[in-house]
Design a protein around this motif. Structure first.
Motif, mmCIF file in Angstrom:
data_model
loop_
_atom_site.group_PDB
_atom_site.id
_atom_site.type_symbol
_atom_site.label_atom_id
_atom_site.label_comp_id
_atom_site.label_asym_id
_atom_site.label_seq_id
_atom_site.Cartn_x
_atom_site.Cartn_y
_atom_site.Cartn_z
ATOM 1 N N TRP A 166 0.874 -1.178 0.000
ATOM 2 C CA TRP A 166 0.000 0.000 0.000
ATOM 3 C C TRP A 166 0.910 1.226 0.000
ATOM 4 C CZ3 TRP A 166 -5.444 0.686 1.399
ATOM 5 C CH2 TRP A 166 -6.151 -0.524 1.438
ATOM 6 N N LEU A 171 -5.360 5.087 0.969
ATOM 7 C CA LEU A 171 -6.706 5.067 1.547
ATOM 8 C C LEU A 171 -7.329 6.439 1.315
ATOM 9 C CD1 LEU A 171 -8.285 2.907 3.203
ATOM 10 C CD2 LEU A 171 -7.604 4.159 5.250
ATOM 11 N N LEU A 173 -11.027 7.236 1.310
ATOM 12 C CA LEU A 173 -12.229 7.530 2.104
ATOM 13 C C LEU A 173 -12.970 8.732 1.538
ATOM 14 C CD1 LEU A 173 -10.840 7.005 5.729
ATOM 15 C CD2 LEU A 173 -12.056 5.364 4.287
ATOM 16 N N ALA A 179 -15.101 6.427 -3.444
ATOM 17 C CA ALA A 179 -13.798 5.763 -3.600
ATOM 18 C C ALA A 179 -13.204 5.510 -2.224
ATOM 19 C CB ALA A 179 -12.861 6.618 -4.439
ATOM 20 N N PHE A 180 -13.150 4.250 -1.843
ATOM 21 C CA PHE A 180 -12.636 3.900 -0.517
ATOM 22 C C PHE A 180 -11.115 3.976 -0.516
ATOM 23 C CE2 PHE A 180 -11.526 1.033 2.935
ATOM 24 C CZ PHE A 180 -12.442 1.399 3.906
ATOM 25 N N PRO A 183 -7.147 2.134 -6.199
ATOM 26 C CA PRO A 183 -6.590 0.857 -6.667
ATOM 27 C C PRO A 183 -5.218 1.023 -7.327
ATOM 28 C CG PRO A 183 -8.860 1.156 -7.434
ATOM 29 C CD PRO A 183 -8.429 2.457 -6.831
ATOM 30 N N VAL A 186 -2.422 0.504 -4.651
ATOM 31 C CA VAL A 186 -2.383 -0.734 -3.858
ATOM 32 C C VAL A 186 -1.893 -1.834 -4.792
ATOM 33 C CG1 VAL A 186 -3.687 -2.335 -2.423
ATOM 34 C CG2 VAL A 186 -4.329 0.089 -2.477
ATOM 35 N N GLU A 188 -0.090 -5.641 -5.929
ATOM 36 C CA GLU A 188 0.318 -7.013 -5.682
ATOM 37 C C GLU A 188 1.842 -7.058 -5.692
ATOM 38 O OE1 GLU A 188 -1.804 -9.598 -8.333
ATOM 39 O OE2 GLU A 188 -3.727 -8.708 -7.789
ATOM 40 N N ARG A 199 1.407 -13.419 -3.243
ATOM 41 C CA ARG A 199 0.828 -12.527 -4.230
ATOM 42 C C ARG A 199 0.626 -11.098 -3.705
ATOM 43 N NH1 ARG A 199 -4.789 -13.610 -7.647
ATOM 44 N NH2 ARG A 199 -4.866 -11.584 -8.672
ATOM 45 N N GLY A 200 0.078 -10.973 -2.484
ATOM 46 C CA GLY A 200 -0.240 -9.657 -1.974
ATOM 47 C C GLY A 200 -1.437 -9.053 -2.689
ATOM 48 N N PRO A 201 -1.807 -7.804 -2.387
ATOM 49 C CA PRO A 201 -1.208 -6.914 -1.394
ATOM 50 C C PRO A 201 -1.551 -7.332 0.042
ATOM 51 C CG PRO A 201 -3.194 -5.920 -2.269
ATOM 52 C CD PRO A 201 -2.973 -7.193 -3.046
ATOM 53 N N LEU A 202 -0.903 -6.693 1.013
ATOM 54 C CA LEU A 202 -1.264 -6.882 2.410
ATOM 55 C C LEU A 202 -2.673 -6.329 2.621
ATOM 56 C CD1 LEU A 202 0.239 -8.079 4.856
ATOM 57 C CD2 LEU A 202 0.920 -5.774 5.498
ATOM 58 N N ASN A 203 -3.395 -6.841 3.618
ATOM 59 C CA ASN A 203 -4.760 -6.353 3.837
ATOM 60 C C ASN A 203 -4.835 -5.321 4.955
ATOM 61 O OD1 ASN A 203 -4.248 -8.153 5.835
ATOM 62 N ND2 ASN A 203 -6.140 -9.327 5.632
ATOM 63 N N ILE A 204 -3.817 -4.477 4.993
ATOM 64 C CA ILE A 204 -3.819 -3.379 5.959
ATOM 65 C C ILE A 204 -2.992 -2.245 5.349
ATOM 66 C CG2 ILE A 204 -1.882 -4.482 7.186
ATOM 67 C CD1 ILE A 204 -2.956 -3.275 9.778
ATOM 68 N N PRO A 205 -3.499 -1.018 5.417
ATOM 69 C CA PRO A 205 -2.762 0.101 4.802
ATOM 70 C C PRO A 205 -1.376 0.296 5.437
ATOM 71 C CG PRO A 205 -5.037 0.742 5.245
ATOM 72 C CD PRO A 205 -4.814 -0.583 5.923
#
Lengths: 442, 442
Positions: A166, A171, A173, A179-180, A183, A186, A188, A199-205
């Motif tokens: 990330w 992020l 918001l 748009a959260f 993309p 973020v 892979e 593969r990724g990405p990590l699931n945390i900013p």
């Protein structure tokens, strides 16, 4: 060295004290080793004294025969989070092995700790020695030392890529557009190596520090090379000033060979300060503790470190011949340290157990606050240390003594700050926030 | 059913609300989803209302295209520990997959959380669907559904053995004799199975609850059989009372077939309470939220659930033909739930997205506090629920509305306690502490 060069202090957490027999001494309460409030109090106390960090050692094994492994209680991520939410500034360094975790899980847990603590997470990277740990994870025997370090290198390549997956600011918001996250920011990582494919990405900013502070603690050749490549702080164990200087110079030289600024790799030897208002009083505490050592238990641990069964060896005889270090597949630097100590001072088994009981091979400094401050000041000035990993023999009293009696002397000498100057662990150690490879490339 | 049978409530944590578009609604602050203080406040608020527990869903993947996975922020053990240390009574349930963790690490982290929280840890056991998660852990594709559940069975065999590897009272801390622990009460487990081989013992003494509360959330045939064997609470998602009753009866019957007391397996359907002081006001909130859904993002998620690319499917047409459930290697019960919902109510893609946006397939109850209380009371009385997994559409407001407006009605009806009667999570749910197989055998 710059004029205003300042000491760094890390509090090495260890139950009710680093001395092997601390829990038997009348100045401790052994039940506190299982009390999360005790660890929270230690972290708050160290923070009030503006320590850079607290640090938790760790292993992934226990022995059913009463060996040291039994002492473990809390697991690093849960313990450090419990400290994070009752403190605001002090760094939180946890040991996690690259041998028995998945990089995705570990990278995520450190990122989460870094978010929760607002930028105070550090990772002490170990590869885990010995077969007992491996046997808790589906293997008969541990991997060979060099293989463990190759796996560790890959592990770090994956983890750092995940932390950078990330970009800062990905992020969004944005309520108006819905748009959260962006993309395009973020990524892979598509890592494919010998040990890991991720593969990724990590699931945390991306976390406040970008990467947690990277710490390393092994002094073998493989360990030093690994530290020179990755570590930003090294916890180490040299007994003499000359050894400390040699290690310090070698590590900084190796870091420079990797193209790194050697000033951005901090070296912190461990030290056990046994403090008394007079030298005699300090020696009395030291003797009281040594006399409480359970020799059978200590010899069981020592046998594991040296790879030789000493259970039936006479207590008052010197050590039997030891195997060459090349045959040790465990913690090679710990083996060498213990062997050299026994040879240099010609110690009997009983004497060796007493020496190691104080700090498991780390320096033990017994004396008045001035003597302890002198020792620290000498190593710092003479090119053997950027700071110290403080290992109080008894807790919390040994920390209180250090904070109240030794730190004021070091502050008076201009060697240690009066309070924090930064907010994150990286800022305390004077280390930069990694830019993020994807952010930099963009 | 006993006269004094009481409802159980779990607060399902989810950013700033369970509605897909909660973060875009003016009654939420989207930045709170990344603020640990927000989660601590929710836990404290649920504890003040004597909820049994809070619960965190989880996955080990993110998508770089803006899908749901991006919303994850904190990792379960770190988040739940941060809640544990600011609360005293409420249970703390975290989702962790058996697919991508080692039993030794996971058993240890739950034991540590149970110690830190003084007996409030719960584990929602999932096997992780889909290939994207597997691709973060060295595999091209996920394991087949049945294999995942066989691995999960073994995982539980290992984890429960590790939790029992220290007998209660094995920690002696006998200063006089120097006996730290009783080696005769700390056991290796020597597990050797198809997926795992683990020697043990665990390196942490037995925790206050013995085992964390075991929770399960899948409703496939494999999932139900697994729940009947292992679970003590089941989070589920049925849309109609008849479906809820059938599921409830089937699960209790299967548990009895395992020789278990069916009363010791609690069934908690998820429900999204959309509350207004009038029904019209509730409907207005529901409509406002649905209108904020980003269809492209929602359709991307739905495509993943159904295994069909719906990106270019007309919004106002019914769904295209779906594959048979036997071809779904992901979350089978989620697939069936969505398919059945679309068929039963003959929904267009746009309508389906709106329905799912509220609670990802869980019941959405839109109405006054009385209407929500009636719904809960009916399911509870009619044999479809032992309690509910409360999924407020917006947070914290939706929780506040439920606590302040719905709970008083249920209390007046004698269906929900005024305050806690126990201290541990097991005590809240009326479940016994496992004796420990080694302690019982001794």
């Amino acid at each position: 060295m710059p004029e205003n060069r300042q000491l760094h202090f890390n509090l090495f957490l260890m139950g009710v004290g680093h001395h092997e027999a601390a829990w038997r001494h009348p100045r401790t309460d052994p039940a506190l080793a299982a009390d999360i409030g005790h660890f929270q109090n230690l972290a708050r106390q160290a923070e009030a004294a503006s320590f850079d960090s607290v640090f938790l050692a760790d292993g992934v094994e226990a022995r059913s025969d009463g060996g040291w492994g039994l002492i473990s209680h809390f697991e690093p991520f849960t313990l450090l989070t419990a400290l994070a939410v009752v403190t605001e500034r002090i760094g939180l360094i946890g040991t996690v092995s690259t041998g028995f975790s998945e990089p995705y899980n570990l990278a995520r847990q450190f990122a989460s700790l870094d978010h929760i603590s607002h930028g105070r997470a550090g990772w002490n990277i170990v590869t885990s020695a010995g077969d007992r740990a491996a046997q808790n994870f589906g293997r008969e025997a541990n991997q060979e030392h060099a293989v463990r370090y190759r796996r560790a290198d890959e592990f770090l390549e994956v983890a750092t890529a995940l932390w950078d997956s990330w970009e800062d600011g990905a992020l969004l918001l944005d309520r108006a557009t819905g748009a959260f996250a962006d993309p395009g920011r973020v990524h892979e990582i598509d890592y494919a190596g010998e040990h890991f494919s991720v593969r990724g990405p990590l699931n945390i900013p991306r976390s406040p520090q970008g990467h947690p502070l990277l710490v390393q603690a092994g002094s073998s050749d493989n360990g030093r090379a690994f530290a020179a490549r990755w570590a930003e702080a090294v916890f180490t164990a040299q007994q003499t000033l000359a050894e400390g200087q040699a290690f310090y110079a070698d590590l900084k030289r190796q870091a420079a060979a990797y193209g790194r600024d050697p000033g951005l790799l901090k070296v912190l030897p461990g030290v056990v300060p046994v403090i008394g208002s007079t030298e005699a009083e300090a020696r009395r505490l030291d003797t009281e503790l040594d006399e409480l050592i359970n020799p059978a238990r200590a010899i069981s641990v020592l046998s594991g470190v040296l790879g030789v069964d000493l259970t039936d060896h006479p207590l008052d005889a010197p050590l039997p011949p030891l195997p060459p270090v090349t045959e040790i597949n465990g913690a090679k630097s710990r083996f060498e340290l213990v062997r050299d100590l026994a040879e240099r001072d010609r110690l009997t088994l009983r004497q060796l157990v007493g020496r190691l009981g104080g700090g498991r091979g780390h320096q033990v400094v017994v004396g008045t606050p001035e003597q302890v401050a002198d020792h620290i000041g000498t190593w710092f000035a003479e090119g053997a240390a950027d700071g110290f990993n403080i290992m109080p023999p008894i807790l919390p009293d040994g920390l209180t003594d250090f904070v109240e009696q030794v730190l004021p002397i070091l502050r008076k000498r201009g060697l240690f700050r009066e309070g924090y100057t930064g907010r994150t662990l990286r800022e305390h150690y004077g280390l930069p926030r990694p830019a993020g490879r994807r952010s930099a490339a963009a």
